[in-house]
Write a protein that holds these residues in place. Structure first.
Motif, PDB file in Angstrom:
ATOM      1  N   ALA A  78       0.829  -1.206   0.000  1.00 41.30           N
ATOM      2  CA  ALA A  78       0.000   0.000   0.000  1.00 41.30           C
ATOM      3  C   ALA A  78       0.860   1.251   0.000  1.00 41.30           C
ATOM      4  O   ALA A  78       0.643   2.183  -0.786  1.00 41.30           O
ATOM      5  CB  ALA A  78      -0.932  -0.008   1.209  1.00 41.30           C
ATOM      6  N   ARG A  79       1.851   1.298   0.893  1.00 44.59           N
ATOM      7  CA  ARG A  79       2.675   2.490   1.000  1.00 44.59           C
ATOM      8  C   ARG A  79       3.583   2.666  -0.218  1.00 44.59           C
ATOM      9  O   ARG A  79       3.770   3.773  -0.715  1.00 44.59           O
ATOM     10  CB  ARG A  79       3.535   2.416   2.272  1.00 44.59           C
ATOM     11  N   THR A  80       4.155   1.573  -0.711  1.00 44.33           N
ATOM     12  CA  THR A  80       5.089   1.678  -1.828  1.00 44.33           C
ATOM     13  C   THR A  80       4.390   2.153  -3.095  1.00 44.33           C
ATOM     14  O   THR A  80       4.876   3.049  -3.795  1.00 44.33           O
ATOM     15  CB  THR A  80       5.768   0.321  -2.081  1.00 44.33           C
ATOM     16  N   VAL A  81       3.240   1.556  -3.391  1.00 37.32           N
ATOM     17  CA  VAL A  81       2.520   1.930  -4.610  1.00 37.32           C
ATOM     18  C   VAL A  81       2.044   3.381  -4.524  1.00 37.32           C
ATOM     19  O   VAL A  81       2.153   4.146  -5.496  1.00 37.32           O
ATOM     20  CB  VAL A  81       1.331   0.976  -4.837  1.00 37.32           C
ATOM     21  N   ALA A  82       1.526   3.772  -3.357  1.00 37.15           N
ATOM     22  CA  ALA A  82       1.060   5.152  -3.203  1.00 37.15           C
ATOM     23  C   ALA A  82       2.211   6.146  -3.323  1.00 37.15           C
ATOM     24  O   ALA A  82       2.066   7.219  -3.931  1.00 37.15           O
ATOM     25  CB  ALA A  82       0.346   5.320  -1.865  1.00 37.15           C
ATOM     26  N   MET A  83       3.366   5.808  -2.748  1.00 36.92           N
ATOM     27  CA  MET A  83       4.518   6.705  -2.845  1.00 36.92           C
ATOM     28  C   MET A  83       5.022   6.820  -4.278  1.00 36.92           C
ATOM     29  O   MET A  83       5.458   7.894  -4.716  1.00 36.92           O
ATOM     30  CB  MET A  83       5.637   6.233  -1.914  1.00 36.92           C
ATOM     31  N   LEU A  84       4.963   5.726  -5.022  1.00 38.86           N
ATOM     32  CA  LEU A  84       5.353   5.783  -6.429  1.00 38.86           C
ATOM     33  C   LEU A  84       4.450   6.758  -7.184  1.00 38.86           C
ATOM     34  O   LEU A  84       4.920   7.584  -7.974  1.00 38.86           O
ATOM     35  CB  LEU A  84       5.271   4.392  -7.051  1.00 38.86           C
ATOM     36  N   ALA A 205      12.003   1.775   0.049  1.00 41.23           N
ATOM     37  CA  ALA A 205      11.021   1.798  -1.036  1.00 41.23           C
ATOM     38  C   ALA A 205      10.677   3.224  -1.435  1.00 41.23           C
ATOM     39  O   ALA A 205      10.503   3.529  -2.626  1.00 41.23           O
ATOM     40  CB  ALA A 205       9.753   1.052  -0.603  1.00 41.23           C
ATOM     41  N   GLU A 206      10.584   4.109  -0.449  1.00 41.35           N
ATOM     42  CA  GLU A 206      10.313   5.524  -0.736  1.00 41.35           C
ATOM     43  C   GLU A 206      11.416   6.115  -1.610  1.00 41.35           C
ATOM     44  O   GLU A 206      11.137   6.848  -2.573  1.00 41.35           O
ATOM     45  CB  GLU A 206      10.215   6.286   0.582  1.00 41.35           C
ATOM     46  N   SER A 207      12.657   5.804  -1.281  1.00 38.93           N
ATOM     47  CA  SER A 207      13.779   6.322  -2.065  1.00 38.93           C
ATOM     48  C   SER A 207      13.767   5.766  -3.483  1.00 38.93           C
ATOM     49  O   SER A 207      14.034   6.486  -4.451  1.00 38.93           O
ATOM     50  CB  SER A 207      15.096   5.968  -1.370  1.00 38.93           C
ATOM     51  N   THR A 208      13.463   4.479  -3.593  1.00 38.46           N
ATOM     52  CA  THR A 208      13.395   3.866  -4.920  1.00 38.46           C
ATOM     53  C   THR A 208      12.280   4.487  -5.747  1.00 38.46           C
ATOM     54  O   THR A 208      12.447   4.733  -6.951  1.00 38.46           O
ATOM     55  CB  THR A 208      13.170   2.353  -4.790  1.00 38.46           C
ATOM     56  N   ALA A 209      11.148   4.762  -5.100  1.00 41.00           N
ATOM     57  CA  ALA A 209      10.050   5.427  -5.802  1.00 41.00           C
ATOM     58  C   ALA A 209      10.470   6.809  -6.278  1.00 41.00           C
ATOM     59  O   ALA A 209      10.090   7.250  -7.369  1.00 41.00           O
ATOM     60  CB  ALA A 209       8.835   5.533  -4.871  1.00 41.00           C
ATOM     61  N   GLY A 210      11.262   7.508  -5.454  1.00 39.67           N
ATOM     62  CA  GLY A 210      11.745   8.824  -5.855  1.00 39.67           C
ATOM     63  C   GLY A 210      12.644   8.774  -7.083  1.00 39.67           C
ATOM     64  O   GLY A 210      12.728   9.742  -7.841  1.00 39.67           O
TER      65      GLY A 210
END
Length: 463
Positions: A78-84, A205-210
């Motif tokens: 949930a958090r990873t997809v939303a952050m992406l 995951a947040e950094s990867t999404a960034g």
């Protein structure tokens, strides 16, 4: 660099307000057992210990034997997809509005509307999350944003884009993010037995999404249109809501005071509990100075220094170095677990001074990337330790409100620093302002280490 907590959707990273991280639980719900007197933790008044399983346990009350339990996998997804999706939004919004003849100032107005509403309402979101069901509030916020981003997609795809409509959508999105964010803290500790490990992998995951989100958004815009990116963004919120619905959490007993306390009383109680923890409010006060003097000015001033001299590609490379550094820092935080987490995190914060320093000195791009990478490592290591300290030292019934106060204190100062960057650069020169920001970063880390309540706070058993 990350703020004590990330941004409209996650506990604040630097200089990104989406995360959040991103920007964010109790050693035991009954009281923070195992915390020494130096931790300056007090039990919240008027609360009773909720019955039922401890945080991080399954519905049968037994702890899973690994981090990646089914519940945590759902939460992480949930958090990873939303952050992406959140990292894709600035690219789609900027490209879309510029296509229809709007200016950079108009883009800033839309973004500022979302940030202002988030900072203004997140404290109230904390009260709602503690009074009612935090997960239900998060699902509702995601559902609202599915609708708003779908509406934005329709406006762009049908070529009926008006500035006031985009501002109105941003206001709703910022308010929804304010209702969502407080529940992140209490939900994480209910789905993860290893709180620091959970914070570390989420931050990675947040950094990867960034790194991936903006590139993916640019590719989609090149192949299709900004409206399609808004549709994809809406789908990320739908995925987040679905994962949160599928969580299987043990029931929590409601607070006895909930039925008789007014909203205002709960708000005041949250502030009282926030003030009672010297280690927490002192960090936030120091961090507000950091946001105004270092984090806020860095983004506009570094862009103004790097892009004219080296091109947009070089600036993108520097930002990628920051994302890579924060990913590595989060991984380091998973492995390197200090007994005094905030002391270790404060030492790592000295590295953040390298980011404005390298740009202010006009170093070659390769050297700037190296310095920014190191700054990202230090920032992420601090961020994971800070989030873990908050989540493991604060009793569950007050956690959402306290998390809301610390997020508000962090995020609110970023636009102030950004707004002051231009006048300060005009008066003293952009490079001098960046060098001053580097000095402030050193002073911030030194100040945190000088505060006994901060440097002596020991790891809670549940961390």
């Amino acid at each position: 660099m990350s703020s004590p907590s990330s941004g409209p959707d996650a506990c604040p990273p630097l200089p990104d307000t989406t995360a959040s991280t991103d920007v964010t639980a109790p050693a035991d719900i009954t009281a923070p057992i195992g915390v020494p007197a130096s931790a300056d933790v007090t039990a919240p008044a008027g609360l009773i210990a909720p019955a039922g399983p401890r945080p991080g346990t399954g519905s049968d009350g037994k702890r899973p034997d690994r981090l990646w339990s089914p519940n945590f996998r759902l939460y992480f997804t949930a958090r990873t997809v939303a952050m992406l999706g959140d990292t894709m939004l600035p690219v789609a919004l900027s490209a879309g509005l510029l296509t229809y003849g709007y200016s950079a100032g108009d883009i800033g107005l839309v973004m500022a509307a979302a940030t202002a509403c988030f900072a203004g309402f997140v404290i109230f979101g904390g009260v709602f999350a503690d009074r009612f069901n935090a997960r239900a509030l998060m699902i509702g916020a995601d559902s609202v944003r599915v609708c708003t981003q779908s509406l934005a997609a329709v406006l762009f795809l049908t070529h009926h884009v008006r500035l006031w409509e985009m501002v109105a959508i941003a206001v709703v999105n910022g308010t929804a993010a304010a209702m969502f964010q407080p529940g992140v803290a209490s939900t994480l500790v209910r789905v993860a037995t290893d709180v620091q490990g959970a914070n570390g992998v989420t931050r990675t995951a947040e950094s990867t999404a960034g790194l991936l989100g903006p590139a993916f958004a640019g590719l989609l815009i090149g192949l299709t249109s900004p409206g399609v990116v808004f549709l994809v963004h809406a789908s990320t919120y739908a995925t987040s809501a679905l994962c949160l619905v599928l969580l299987r959490l043990a029931p929590q007993a409601p607070r006895v005071a909930r039925a008789v306390n007014s909203f205002r009383t709960d708000l005041a109680e949250g502030w009282r509990e926030f003030r009672a923890r010297t280690w927490m409010w002192s960090v936030i006060v120091v961090w507000m100075v950091f946001m105004v003097c270092t984090t806020g000015p860095y983004t506009p001033l570094s862009a103004g220094e790097i892009i004219p001299a080296h091109g947009a590609g070089a600036y993108g490379l520097v930002n990628s170095a920051l994302g890579g550094g924060t990913a590595v820092g989060a991984l380091v935080a998973i492995r390197l677990r200090a007994q005094r987490q905030l002391r270790a995190g404060s030492i790592a914060l000295f590295l953040t001074a390298l980011m404005p320093l390298s740009v202010g000195l006009g170093l070659p791009i390769a050297a700037v990337c190296g310095c920014v990478f190191a700054a990202g490592v230090g920032s992420a290591y601090w961020g994971v330790n800070w989030a873990t300290s908050v989540q493991t030292h604060v009793p569950g019934d007050i956690l959402n409100r306290i998390h809301a106060y610390e997020v508000a204190g962090s995020v609110a100062m970023v636009p102030v620093g950004q707004a002051l960057a231009g006048p300060a650069a005009a008066a003293f020169g952009a490079r001098h302002v960046l060098l001053a920001g580097s000095c402030v970063a050193v002073a911030v880390a030194t100040t945190l280490l000088s505060l006994p309540a901060v440097r002596n706070l020991r790891r809670a058993p549940s961390a």
